[in-house]
Design a protein around this motif. Sequence first.
Motif, short mmCIF file in Angstrom:
data_model
loop_
_atom_site.label_atom_id
_atom_site.label_comp_id
_atom_site.label_asym_id
_atom_site.label_seq_id
_atom_site.Cartn_x
_atom_site.Cartn_y
_atom_site.Cartn_z
N SER A 1 -24.48 -127.45 -49.25
CA SER A 1 -25.68 -126.62 -49.20
C SER A 1 -25.70 -125.76 -47.94
O SER A 1 -25.98 -124.56 -48.00
CB SER A 1 -26.92 -127.51 -49.26
N ASN A 2 -25.42 -126.37 -46.80
CA ASN A 2 -25.42 -125.61 -45.55
C ASN A 2 -24.29 -124.59 -45.52
O ASN A 2 -24.46 -123.48 -45.01
CB ASN A 2 -25.28 -126.55 -44.35
N THR A 3 -23.12 -124.95 -46.04
CA THR A 3 -22.00 -124.02 -46.08
C THR A 3 -22.33 -122.81 -46.93
O THR A 3 -22.10 -121.66 -46.54
CB THR A 3 -20.75 -124.72 -46.63
N ARG A 4 -22.88 -123.06 -48.11
CA ARG A 4 -23.21 -121.95 -49.02
C ARG A 4 -24.36 -121.12 -48.48
O ARG A 4 -24.39 -119.91 -48.68
CB ARG A 4 -23.52 -122.51 -50.39
N HIS A 5 -25.30 -121.76 -47.81
CA HIS A 5 -26.40 -121.02 -47.21
C HIS A 5 -25.89 -120.10 -46.10
O HIS A 5 -26.33 -118.95 -45.98
CB HIS A 5 -27.44 -122.00 -46.66
N ARG A 6 -24.94 -120.59 -45.31
CA ARG A 6 -24.37 -119.78 -44.23
C ARG A 6 -23.55 -118.62 -44.80
O ARG A 6 -23.55 -117.51 -44.27
CB ARG A 6 -23.48 -120.68 -43.37
N SER B 1 -24.02 -117.04 -47.59
CA SER B 1 -24.76 -116.22 -48.56
C SER B 1 -24.79 -114.75 -48.17
O SER B 1 -25.05 -113.90 -49.01
CB SER B 1 -26.18 -116.74 -48.71
N ASN B 2 -24.54 -114.43 -46.90
CA ASN B 2 -24.56 -113.04 -46.46
C ASN B 2 -23.18 -112.40 -46.46
O ASN B 2 -23.04 -111.27 -46.02
CB ASN B 2 -25.18 -112.93 -45.07
#
Length: 64
Positions: free
Chosen positions: A11-16, A18-19
């Motif tokens: 989740s944190n990897t994909r959130h980071r 996302s840009n």
Amino acid sequence: MAVPKRKMSRSNTRHRRSNWKAEAVATTACPQCQAQTQPHRACPSCGTYGGRHYDAAERTAHQD
């Protein structure tokens, strides 16, 4: 060199990440033939750049 102490969650990897988006290539109109070309490159259709004609731009295949 810094090393992470803990595994980063999915989740944190994909959130980071996302840009991380790809951008469309910028194009401009050639002043000679009005074809769409990349800025600061010779026009692939007529071979001109900066008022000069370049024959190398008209070649499509690599020649030895």
